[in-house]
Every structure is written in C-alpha cells, then in structure tokens.
Design a protein around this motif. Structure first.
Motif, short mmCIF file in Angstrom:
data_model
loop_
_atom_site.label_atom_id
_atom_site.label_comp_id
_atom_site.label_asym_id
_atom_site.label_seq_id
_atom_site.Cartn_x
_atom_site.Cartn_y
_atom_site.Cartn_z
N GLN A 1 0.81 -1.22 0.00
CA GLN A 1 0.00 0.00 0.00
C GLN A 1 0.84 1.26 0.00
N ILE A 2 2.09 1.17 0.46
CA ILE A 2 2.95 2.35 0.45
C ILE A 2 4.06 2.24 -0.60
N GLY A 3 3.86 1.34 -1.58
CA GLY A 3 4.78 1.30 -2.71
C GLY A 3 5.84 0.23 -2.69
N ALA A 4 5.78 -0.72 -1.75
CA ALA A 4 6.77 -1.80 -1.72
C ALA A 4 6.62 -2.70 -2.93
N THR B 1 4.48 -19.66 2.19
CA THR B 1 4.59 -19.05 0.88
C THR B 1 6.02 -18.60 0.60
N ALA B 2 6.37 -18.55 -0.69
CA ALA B 2 7.72 -18.17 -1.10
C ALA B 2 7.78 -16.80 -1.74
N SER B 3 6.72 -16.39 -2.42
CA SER B 3 6.67 -15.04 -2.98
C SER B 3 6.47 -14.05 -1.84
N GLY B 4 6.99 -12.85 -2.01
CA GLY B 4 6.86 -11.87 -0.93
C GLY B 4 7.51 -10.55 -1.28
N LEU B 5 7.80 -9.76 -0.28
CA LEU B 5 8.37 -8.43 -0.46
C LEU B 5 9.83 -8.53 -0.89
N ARG B 6 10.19 -7.74 -1.88
CA ARG B 6 11.59 -7.69 -2.31
C ARG B 6 12.38 -6.88 -1.29
N THR B 7 13.50 -7.43 -0.87
CA THR B 7 14.37 -6.74 0.09
C THR B 7 15.80 -6.75 -0.41
N ASP B 8 16.65 -5.97 0.26
CA ASP B 8 18.08 -6.08 0.00
C ASP B 8 18.70 -6.99 1.05
N LEU C 1 11.68 0.63 6.96
CA LEU C 1 10.86 -0.57 6.81
C LEU C 1 11.70 -1.77 6.44
N TYR C 2 11.51 -2.87 7.18
CA TYR C 2 12.27 -4.11 6.99
C TYR C 2 11.29 -5.28 6.92
N ALA C 3 11.75 -6.38 6.34
CA ALA C 3 10.91 -7.58 6.29
C ALA C 3 11.78 -8.82 6.37
N CYS C 4 11.26 -9.86 7.02
CA CYS C 4 11.97 -11.13 7.12
C CYS C 4 10.95 -12.24 7.26
N GLY C 5 11.44 -13.47 7.43
CA GLY C 5 10.53 -14.60 7.45
C GLY C 5 9.82 -14.73 6.12
N ASN C 6 8.60 -15.20 6.11
CA ASN C 6 7.87 -15.41 4.85
C ASN C 6 7.22 -14.15 4.30
N ASP C 7 7.34 -13.02 5.00
CA ASP C 7 6.94 -11.75 4.38
C ASP C 7 7.96 -11.32 3.33
N MET C 8 9.19 -11.76 3.52
CA MET C 8 10.28 -11.47 2.58
C MET C 8 10.28 -12.51 1.47
N ALA C 9 10.47 -12.08 0.23
CA ALA C 9 10.56 -13.03 -0.88
C ALA C 9 11.66 -14.03 -0.60
N SER C 10 11.36 -15.30 -0.74
CA SER C 10 12.30 -16.35 -0.36
C SER C 10 13.61 -16.23 -1.14
N VAL C 11 14.70 -16.31 -0.42
CA VAL C 11 16.02 -16.29 -1.06
C VAL C 11 16.21 -17.52 -1.93
N MET C 12 15.38 -18.55 -1.71
CA MET C 12 15.47 -19.78 -2.51
C MET C 12 14.59 -19.71 -3.76
N GLY C 13 13.89 -18.62 -3.97
CA GLY C 13 13.16 -18.42 -5.21
C GLY C 13 12.03 -19.39 -5.47
N GLY C 14 11.48 -19.99 -4.42
CA GLY C 14 10.40 -20.95 -4.61
C GLY C 14 10.88 -22.37 -4.81
N HIS C 15 12.17 -22.62 -4.62
CA HIS C 15 12.72 -23.98 -4.62
C HIS C 15 12.90 -24.43 -3.18
N TYR C 16 13.17 -25.74 -2.99
CA TYR C 16 13.30 -26.30 -1.63
C TYR C 16 14.51 -27.23 -1.58
N PRO C 17 15.71 -26.66 -1.44
CA PRO C 17 16.94 -27.46 -1.54
C PRO C 17 17.23 -28.40 -0.38
#
Length: 564
Positions: free
Chosen positions: A305-308, A499-506, A522-538
C-alpha cells in the motif's frame, strides 16, 4: 505501557523474534506485536530444522564444507531463480547470525551428523552439518509465558500432549520388545504425567519448532522485549517517505505505536490470503495450508500500500507439502502434512485418479506436490492417493493413522481412511479403474521383488534411503510389496507449509520499492520477505534458516542506523 519504541516488530515467529532479540541485545527498546493470542507463529508448529551451512556447530563436529560447494549446489537447484547477491549475503551472514544467537540468547542448535540435501545427486550437495535442529527445551523455564506459547500440531503429539521426535517414536513402538526402548519410553511417559499432574495443559518437554519458538520467546523476555498478543497491525505510519510506526488494534482498541528507528514485518506471508493464493497458486489449489490461519498476508498488504515491490518467486509461490484431510463428524477439519514419515517407507505407492503412479513417493514433500500439479495437467490428480496394505499400516501407520496397530475404525467411518479386502474393491471405492490400479500395483510389487524401481526411481537417491526403513536388513529400505489384505488408501491434496513469494528486500532486509530503492524505516523477514530460494526447496530448514539470518540482518541494520 509505552507507545513509543526504537523498533516495532510485527509477528512473533523466528524472523520477527530474531530481529527483536538482535535489536534489544544492542540496547534498543523493542516491542513485538502478535496478531494471535499465542506466540510463535509458523515456527512453533514447524519441524524446526534450520538450514545454514558452515556454522560453528558443524565445524565443531569436524564437518568439512565450503561456500563454493554450497553455491554450486544452490546454482544447480535454483537455476535462474538464484540471486547471487542475496545468496552470498545469506551464506556469509548466516553462520554469523547462528553464532550470535548461541552467544547472546537461549537459542541452541545441534548440527545433524547425517542428513542429505534434497537433491543429493547434484554437485555440491551436502550430507551433514547444513541442517540443524533446536535442542530440546524445558517449557517450565518460560513460567507463565508457557501458556502463551503456541501449541505444536496435535497430530505430532501422543497421549494428548506429549511431544515426540522420530527417535522417541521408534522407541515407543518397541517398548515391549527392547529393554532400552522400554526404559526410554517410560522415562518420557512418567515425565509427561508429572507435567499433567502439576497442572500443565501439555507436556513441558519441547521439541522441534516448538522448542525453537520457546527459546526465542525466553531470549526476548530476558532482553526486555515487550510482547503484546491480540495486537493486529492494520497500517503503517509515515513521516514523509519514512515509516515511523504502525497503527494497531490491541485487544480491540485502536493504538498508534511509534518506531524511532525501524518497523520489521514478519507476519508469516500469505498462506491464508484467498485473493493472493488465487492469483499466484497453480490451478487446482485449495485452502490446504498447514500454516496458522492468522497468516493472512497483513505485512505484505500494508507494505504494498505504500509502494513496496512484490516479488513473485520464479519457481513456486508456495512451499509445498501433500496434505490429507480428516473431516470430523462435528464439521471440523484436521490436516496432516505427509512430510517424511510414511511416503519413503517400503510398501507405499501413490497414484492419480487414473490409478497410475506419477512420482517417486520418497522424493521431498515439495517435489511430490510439484509432481501432483504436473500430473493434474493431463489426468485429474487432485486428490491423489497413497496406497498400502495391512503389513505397512500396522508398522508405519498412514497419515493420521498412528503406527503400531493403533485403532483406526473411526478414521474409516469418517472417510479419511479407505479400507478394502482387495485391490479391485479399493479401486471401486476410490472410483479408479480396477484393472489399471491392479496393473500399477503389480508393477510396483515387481520393483520391490527385484530391488529397483525402474519406473520412478523410489529409493534411488541417498535422500530417499535416509527416510526409508533404517532397520531393514533384507531387501530395499524403500521398496516393499503391497499384497497383504486388507488394503488402504488416503487422499492427499497439494497443500503448503508457507509461501515463497513476498516483499523484495536487500541483503540488510530493507524493503525495496518498485525502483529498487529502500523504503526508509521498513524491513521484512521470514515469509513476508521473498524467499532467497526463489520458490525452490533445496534442503531441510530453508525457511527457518533465512528467517533467523535476515531477522538478524534487519536487527543489525536498525542498530547501525540508530547509531548515526
């Protein structure tokens, strides 16, 4: 209570609590706002595995690994979903985070001496040390907070509230056959009954994700973190372009809480947001999530809602797991995730509605559901069916059917478990062509006889064999016949554990806008953050590993900004 803090954390799972503890350890004033009445989020009901390579725990065990090997493996699994900058940050900051929590909190982990990654045939795959498990924890150390800790899944307890792990189950199944197992089992049961006699609603020996959530809760309390439950955050406060706090309903009352240095979103992703699921999940998906129902995408929605920027995971929007559903006579529904216990064992096969196998049953839960979706494109495969015989179900159980010849009549009456005296009868009850199912069973039995599954390769990988029958001295640990009447089946659906899709972070877990610039505060982690694994499960623990790591990174970044 004060309504002004240095840091406001939204969500009490591993990511949020890691950010809170890291910030508080540096002297910042922190509050954690939890929407539910209980603390721990998805972490508390998870298996608790934490995947972080090259930690001091692994090195202390003499396990040799390298960042190069891990990157080679992840490159092979993730392909074009790999974001090298984020992955390098994860692999370098992860061990740092784990050591920080070891030194500065109650979070204690144990590296697995043997636990293959999920694609062991690929270059760089690991066999040990990368996954870690939380050390068991005594819930009595939480005092009154023990009542506020989210319970584990009831299906993962016995005797109405005693947590058990795989080792415990193996002993409990042999209590009448082995003195060592009898001794182990009696110790567990006596301690559990002491807990109940002392007034506890469940056992205080905490394991897996429940132990990790308890350790994080105790650590946050020890650091003076204010934790408020039934606190639903409904909006972000801004001063210009900077996030400076949140709007919340706490026990039904509207409240603004200011954050001098940062707001951390860790609300557990969107597994119960019907709109986002419909937009992002494959055709045929239903609301079959194992995540807590409070995880409705609040953090993602407020940030957008604020442009993330919202990042669709290149591979899969969800972290998949086959789930069976027990619809009880009172109308309630119980879900069971078929993760590791039954599918890889000898004597179980999976078929679609045509009565044909479509997958290596011993593959990872994520890959199993991927195969369901692929099969469903040409043959109805939602639900699919796990099929076994009496010999299998007596030893291993099947989903909610407990092992060890436990009562199963109620599950048959309610339609969860389908029982038949012959394969043709079973096919008829499942509305599958009898000849096709009989043919599939015959081919499966032939594979068991020769010790090789030429059709789908069940038992062909080290990962498969790891979850097979560890005590089978003759024959194959993953292959066995289906030939002892009666025969059984359970319907499984393409569920998820998050879920694996989420907020893009640095790499500092700062939320980015559509232009790739950090949204201040503003920061995000856990499943609010887009998975660093990109939707894969290594491998085991690829959600909690990044959650702890990037929660730590968020805390460190906030501390650094506060010191400027």
């Amino acid at each position: 209570m004060s309504d002004e803090y240095d840091v406001v954390v939204v969500g009490s799972g591993a990511g949020g609590m890691a950010a809170a503890i890291t910030s508080a350890a540096e002297g910042l004033k922190v509050v954690v706002l939890e929407k539910a009445a209980v603390i721990g989020g998805s972490t508390a009901v998870s298996g608790g595995a934490v995947w972080v390579p090259n930690t001091h725990y692994a090195k202390a065990m003499g396990i040799q690994d390298s960042e190069e090997a891990v990157m080679a493996y992840l490159s092979a699994v993730l392909g074009n979903a790999l974001r090298p900058d984020m992955m390098r940050a994860y692999l370098r900051r992860g061990p740092e985070a784990i050591e920080f929590f070891d030194r500065n909190s109650e979070v204690k982990l144990a590296a697995r001496a043997y636990s293959p990654d999920y694609y062991p045939e690929l270059e760089g795959a690991g066999k040990a040390g990368r996954p870690m498990d939380p050390e068991p924890y005594d819930g009595r150390l939480l005092g009154e907070d023990f009542k506020r800790l989210r319970d584990p899944l009831k299906e993962f307890t016995v005797l109405g509230g005693m947590m058990v792990n795989v080792v415990d189950v193996k002993h409990l199944l042999k209590v009448t056959k082995s003195f060592a197992s009898w001794k182990h089992g009696m110790k567990l049961v006596l301690a559990y009954f002491r807990d109940r006699a002392s007034g506890h609603a469940r056992g205080t020996r905490l394991l897996m994700g429940n132990a990790l959530a308890a350790r994080l809760l105790k650590s946050a309390r020890d650091r003076g973190v204010d934790i408020r439950t039934q606190a639903e955050v409904v909006g972000l406060l801004r001063d210009g372009d900077r996030v400076v706090g949140v709007q919340a309903r706490i026990n039904g009352k509207q409240t603004d809480l200011k954050a001098r240095h940062g707001v951390v979103l860790a609300t557990g992703g969107f597994p119960w947001d019907a709109t986002l699921r419909a937009e992002r999940f494959p055709k045929g998906s239903g609301l079959w999530s194992m995540a807590p129902r409070d995880n409705t995408g609040d953090g993602i929605r407020m940030a957008r809602q604020i442009g993330a920027d919202f990042m669709d995971a290149p591979a899969d929007a969800g972290l998949w797991a086959p789930v069976s559903l027990w619809k009880k006579p009172d109308g309630s529904e119980v879900r069971f995730p078929h993760l590791i216990w039954d599918r890889a064992k000898p004597g179980l096969m999976a078929v679609n509605s045509a009565g044909r196998r479509f997958v290596n049953e011993g593959t990872s839960y994520h890959e199993f559901v991927r195969a369901m979706y692929r099969s469903h494109e040409s043959v109805p495969s939602i639900p699919s069916y796990l099929i076994c015989d009496r010999a299998f179900i007596d030893v291993w159980g099947l989903g909610l059917v407990l092992p060890g010849k436990r009562p199963r009549g109620h599950l048959i009456r309610d339609g969860y478990l389908v029982e038949a005296q012959s394969i043709p009868e079973l096919a008829a009850k499942l509305q599958i062509d009898p000849a096709t199912l009989a043919e599939s069973v015959a081919r499966f039995n032939k594979s068991a006889e020769v010790g090789e599954d030429a059709e789908f390769g069940k038992g062909s990988s080290e990962y498969n064999r790891y979850y097979g029958d560890p005590e089978k001295t003759e024959g194959h640990p993953n292959l066995g016949p289906i030939n002892a009447a009666p025969f059984y089946a359970v319907r499984v659906y393409p569920g998820d554990i998050g879920t694996a899709s989420g907020l893009r972070t640095d790499a500092d877990a700062r939320v980015l806008d559509a232009g790739g610039q950090p949204i201040a505060g503003l920061y995000a982690c856990g499943n609010d953050m887009a998975s660093v694994m990109g939707g894969h499960y290594p491998g085991a623990g690829i959600t909690l590993g990044p959650a702890l790591t990037f929660g730590y990174c968020a805390g460190k970044a906030i501390v650094a900004s506060a010191s400027r």
